[in-house]
Design a protein around this motif. Structure first.
Motif, PDB file in Angstrom:
ATOM      1  N   MET A 178      96.855  85.020  63.065  1.00  0.00           N
ATOM      2  CA  MET A 178      95.842  84.349  63.868  1.00  0.00           C
ATOM      3  C   MET A 178      96.494  83.230  64.645  1.00  0.00           C
ATOM      4  O   MET A 178      97.246  82.428  64.106  1.00  0.00           O
ATOM      5  CB  MET A 178      94.760  83.790  62.943  1.00  0.00           C
ATOM      6  N   SER A 179      96.217  83.110  65.912  1.00  0.00           N
ATOM      7  CA  SER A 179      96.815  82.081  66.735  1.00  0.00           C
ATOM      8  C   SER A 179      96.142  80.756  66.485  1.00  0.00           C
ATOM      9  O   SER A 179      95.029  80.671  65.986  1.00  0.00           O
ATOM     10  CB  SER A 179      96.679  82.458  68.218  1.00  0.00           C
ATOM     11  N   ALA A 180      96.882  79.676  66.868  1.00  0.00           N
ATOM     12  CA  ALA A 180      96.317  78.345  66.693  1.00  0.00           C
ATOM     13  C   ALA A 180      95.046  78.195  67.509  1.00  0.00           C
ATOM     14  O   ALA A 180      94.081  77.561  67.093  1.00  0.00           O
ATOM     15  CB  ALA A 180      97.346  77.292  67.097  1.00  0.00           C
ATOM     16  N   GLN A 181      95.028  78.802  68.689  1.00  0.00           N
ATOM     17  CA  GLN A 181      93.858  78.693  69.547  1.00  0.00           C
ATOM     18  C   GLN A 181      92.633  79.313  68.884  1.00  0.00           C
ATOM     19  O   GLN A 181      91.546  78.759  68.918  1.00  0.00           O
ATOM     20  CB  GLN A 181      94.130  79.364  70.886  1.00  0.00           C
ATOM     21  N   LYS A 182      92.819  80.477  68.261  1.00  0.00           N
ATOM     22  CA  LYS A 182      91.696  81.128  67.601  1.00  0.00           C
ATOM     23  C   LYS A 182      91.180  80.295  66.439  1.00  0.00           C
ATOM     24  O   LYS A 182      89.998  80.227  66.180  1.00  0.00           O
ATOM     25  CB  LYS A 182      92.115  82.510  67.109  1.00  0.00           C
ATOM     26  N   ARG A 183      92.106  79.639  65.704  1.00  0.00           N
ATOM     27  CA  ARG A 183      91.683  78.816  64.573  1.00  0.00           C
ATOM     28  C   ARG A 183      90.846  77.637  65.035  1.00  0.00           C
ATOM     29  O   ARG A 183      90.045  77.120  64.294  1.00  0.00           O
ATOM     30  CB  ARG A 183      92.909  78.331  63.791  1.00  0.00           C
ATOM     31  N   LEU A 184      91.033  77.231  66.312  1.00  0.00           N
ATOM     32  CA  LEU A 184      90.281  76.103  66.836  1.00  0.00           C
ATOM     33  C   LEU A 184      88.944  76.519  67.442  1.00  0.00           C
ATOM     34  O   LEU A 184      88.077  75.684  67.645  1.00  0.00           O
ATOM     35  CB  LEU A 184      91.117  75.376  67.910  1.00  0.00           C
ATOM     36  N   VAL A 185      88.790  77.794  67.737  1.00  0.00           N
ATOM     37  CA  VAL A 185      87.574  78.255  68.400  1.00  0.00           C
ATOM     38  C   VAL A 185      86.410  78.381  67.420  1.00  0.00           C
ATOM     39  O   VAL A 185      85.277  78.009  67.723  1.00  0.00           O
ATOM     40  CB  VAL A 185      87.820  79.604  69.113  1.00  0.00           C
ATOM     41  N   TRP A 186      86.668  78.889  66.229  1.00  0.00           N
ATOM     42  CA  TRP A 186      85.568  79.209  65.327  1.00  0.00           C
ATOM     43  C   TRP A 186      84.693  78.011  64.958  1.00  0.00           C
ATOM     44  O   TRP A 186      83.460  78.188  64.816  1.00  0.00           O
ATOM     45  CB  TRP A 186      86.072  79.928  64.062  1.00  0.00           C
ATOM     46  N   PRO A 187      85.224  76.777  64.807  1.00  0.00           N
ATOM     47  CA  PRO A 187      84.314  75.671  64.507  1.00  0.00           C
ATOM     48  C   PRO A 187      83.333  75.389  65.640  1.00  0.00           C
ATOM     49  O   PRO A 187      82.160  75.088  65.393  1.00  0.00           O
ATOM     50  CB  PRO A 187      85.261  74.481  64.279  1.00  0.00           C
ATOM     51  N   ASP A 188      83.803  75.482  66.888  1.00  0.00           N
ATOM     52  CA  ASP A 188      82.892  75.286  68.012  1.00  0.00           C
ATOM     53  C   ASP A 188      81.853  76.392  68.069  1.00  0.00           C
ATOM     54  O   ASP A 188      80.667  76.147  68.360  1.00  0.00           O
ATOM     55  CB  ASP A 188      83.671  75.250  69.334  1.00  0.00           C
ATOM     56  N   VAL A 189      82.271  77.617  67.793  1.00  0.00           N
ATOM     57  CA  VAL A 189      81.325  78.734  67.741  1.00  0.00           C
ATOM     58  C   VAL A 189      80.290  78.487  66.650  1.00  0.00           C
ATOM     59  O   VAL A 189      79.091  78.711  66.847  1.00  0.00           O
ATOM     60  CB  VAL A 189      82.069  80.063  67.490  1.00  0.00           C
ATOM     61  N   ALA A 190      80.754  78.009  65.499  1.00  0.00           N
ATOM     62  CA  ALA A 190      79.846  77.738  64.380  1.00  0.00           C
ATOM     63  C   ALA A 190      78.796  76.706  64.766  1.00  0.00           C
ATOM     64  O   ALA A 190      77.597  76.876  64.504  1.00  0.00           O
ATOM     65  CB  ALA A 190      80.642  77.252  63.168  1.00  0.00           C
ATOM     66  N   LYS A 191      79.225  75.636  65.424  1.00  0.00           N
ATOM     67  CA  LYS A 191      78.269  74.607  65.849  1.00  0.00           C
ATOM     68  C   LYS A 191      77.341  75.141  66.930  1.00  0.00           C
ATOM     69  O   LYS A 191      76.161  74.777  66.969  1.00  0.00           O
ATOM     70  CB  LYS A 191      79.023  73.378  66.339  1.00  0.00           C
ATOM     71  N   GLY A 192      77.871  76.000  67.803  1.00  0.00           N
ATOM     72  CA  GLY A 192      77.026  76.602  68.834  1.00  0.00           C
ATOM     73  C   GLY A 192      75.934  77.465  68.244  1.00  0.00           C
ATOM     74  O   GLY A 192      74.775  77.422  68.681  1.00  0.00           O
ATOM     75  N   ILE A 193      76.288  78.264  67.235  1.00  0.00           N
ATOM     76  CA  ILE A 193      75.291  79.087  66.540  1.00  0.00           C
ATOM     77  C   ILE A 193      74.227  78.205  65.913  1.00  0.00           C
ATOM     78  O   ILE A 193      73.023  78.480  65.982  1.00  0.00           O
ATOM     79  CB  ILE A 193      75.971  79.959  65.461  1.00  0.00           C
ATOM     80  N   SER A 194      74.669  77.109  65.293  1.00  0.00           N
ATOM     81  CA  SER A 194      73.742  76.208  64.605  1.00  0.00           C
ATOM     82  C   SER A 194      72.737  75.598  65.564  1.00  0.00           C
ATOM     83  O   SER A 194      71.525  75.624  65.316  1.00  0.00           O
ATOM     84  CB  SER A 194      74.529  75.094  63.898  1.00  0.00           C
ATOM     85  N   ILE A 195      73.211  75.057  66.681  1.00  0.00           N
ATOM     86  CA  ILE A 195      72.300  74.359  67.595  1.00  0.00           C
ATOM     87  C   ILE A 195      71.363  75.324  68.298  1.00  0.00           C
ATOM     88  O   ILE A 195      70.181  75.027  68.493  1.00  0.00           O
ATOM     89  CB  ILE A 195      73.090  73.505  68.615  1.00  0.00           C
ATOM     90  N   LEU A 196      71.861  76.506  68.673  1.00  0.00           N
ATOM     91  CA  LEU A 196      70.977  77.482  69.313  1.00  0.00           C
ATOM     92  C   LEU A 196      69.889  77.951  68.344  1.00  0.00           C
ATOM     93  O   LEU A 196      68.742  78.163  68.742  1.00  0.00           O
ATOM     94  CB  LEU A 196      71.783  78.677  69.821  1.00  0.00           C
ATOM     95  N   GLY A 197      70.265  78.099  67.081  1.00  0.00           N
ATOM     96  CA  GLY A 197      69.276  78.479  66.078  1.00  0.00           C
ATOM     97  C   GLY A 197      68.188  77.433  65.920  1.00  0.00           C
ATOM     98  O   GLY A 197      67.004  77.752  65.786  1.00  0.00           O
ATOM     99  N   VAL A 198      68.582  76.168  65.955  1.00  0.00           N
ATOM    100  CA  VAL A 198      67.613  75.076  65.839  1.00  0.00           C
ATOM    101  C   VAL A 198      66.670  75.067  67.040  1.00  0.00           C
ATOM    102  O   VAL A 198      65.456  74.902  66.897  1.00  0.00           O
ATOM    103  CB  VAL A 198      68.344  73.724  65.712  1.00  0.00           C
TER     104      VAL A 198
END
Length: 377
Positions: free
Chosen positions: A1-21
């Protein structure tokens, strides 16, 4: 897994959270909004949304373990407190105005406003929670991690107060998850790396724990009558249905957390969709604070005037649930964009993203002094 990919998932996680709210607030605000497939999908994501948000928040809060109380106040709490104080106050005022028109409520007093802000009884409760959680973390930072994790479960001792102080339930469900993000950061990183390699053991673990969480909640839902369990601590004689449900939800959310991480990582690999969720995740604050104001002003105020009967079977756009659901999605986006735009303005933008206290002090000290005109007192 690239460093860039490891940095993307937390932003995706927060994006999922806020859209769900946002979808949750739209679904409960529009008549029969709970019947739309958007709301139904969001209900399935309910155990994954906020736990994911608080775990990610804790994941990036490990630096606090080296902070002093002064550090955490200046470098963390300040940046949560300013937008919380200003924009949640505006949200409470606009909502109270709606209640005045609809229910005949009294105008919001300063004492009531202050109490709502103090207790976190508002739409910005997650900022209130992050302030409290960061302060608790800095208070226990010198303790052994196992002891600190044990302390994160102590809100359960305050369960009798939950009926009056709703934040108790929030702390019970999310403070341990925030601490897990802090103290289990290395384990989470290893687990995410295993997911990215499609490790069978990691994926099987996520599936099994998700099933445990799902069936624990399903078993609880089978009990439709009154339920009471003895309470051996001060404050109440027994736990009623609401108190037990908080504990059940905590079990459900904790066990389903590995699957939430799998979901966030999987989405981070999907082109375009990943970029969309990551963008939302990087702009969580303006979206979270802006969308309820936009929904109140752009939807609820309009409904007070229009007085339309709205249902899934409503004839004509103005009477149809789906029409207003789509309108509210647009309003929520506009609310987030509005607050994002405000954040880009000189000085006013500080209400969303305040400058550091050190920077603010320097600006004040070096501000030009207005001299009095000669001959004037």
């Amino acid at each position: 897994m690239s460093a860039q990919k490891r940095l993307v998932w937390p932003d995706v996680a927060k994006g999922i959270s806020i859209l769900g709210v946002v979808l949750l607030h739209i679904g409960i605000g529009v008549p029969e909004g709970e019947s739309t497939w958007l709301y139904q999908v969001n209900t399935w994501l309910d155990p994954l949304r906020m736990p994911l948000f608080f775990v990610v928040s804790g994941y990036f809060s490990t630096k606090i373990l080296n902070y002093t109380l002064r550090d955490v106040l200046i470098k963390r709490v300040w940046f949560f407190f300013v937008p919380y104080l200003l924009w949640v106050s505006i949200e409470l005022w606009t909502k109270n105005l709606e209640w005045q028109w609809v229910f005949g409520n009294e105008p919001l007093s300063f004492s009531e406003l202050g109490l709502n802000l103090l207790l976190g009884h508002n739409m910005g409760w997650f900022l209130h929670a992050l302030i409290i959680f960061n302060l608790v973390l800095v208070a226990v930072r010198k303790l052994h991690p196992a002891v600190a994790m044990l302390i994160s479960f102590t809100p359960v001792l305050l369960l009798p107060l939950n009926e009056h102080i709703y934040f108790i339930g929030k702390a019970l469900m999310y403070l341990p998850l925030f601490f897990m993000g802090v103290y289990l950061r290395r384990a989470i990183t290893v687990f995410v790396e295993a997911i990215c390699r499609l490790n069978v053991a990691a994926l099987s673990f996520a599936a099994m724990t998700y099933a445990v969480g799902y069936f624990s909640r399903d078993m609880w839902n089978q009990f439709t009558g009154e339920v009471a369990l003895p309470w051996y601590l001060p404050g109440m004689d027994y736990m009623g249905r609401e108190e037990i449900l908080l504990l059940v939800r905590f079990v459900e959310q904790t066990f389903q957390l590995p699957m939430a991480l799998v979901m966030a990582v999987a989405i981070s690999y999907i082109p375009f969709i990943s970029s969309f969720f990551a963008f939302i995740g990087r702009n969580t604050l303006p979206i979270y604070l802006g969308h309820p104001i936009a929904l109140t002003v752009g939807y609820h105020y309009v409904q007070i005037v229009g007085k339309w009967e709205i249902s899934m079977a409503g004839e004509g756009l103005l009477h149809n649930t789906w029409f207003w659901t789509i309108v509210c999605i647009g309003l929520s986006a506009a609310g987030g964009l509005m607050l994002w735009s405000v954040s880009k303005l000189p000085v006013v933008g500080w209400s969303v993203y305040p400058p550091s206290l050190r920077q603010l002090h320097t600006m004040v000290m070096h501000a030009p002094v207005l001299r009095q005109a000669p001959g004037r007192d």
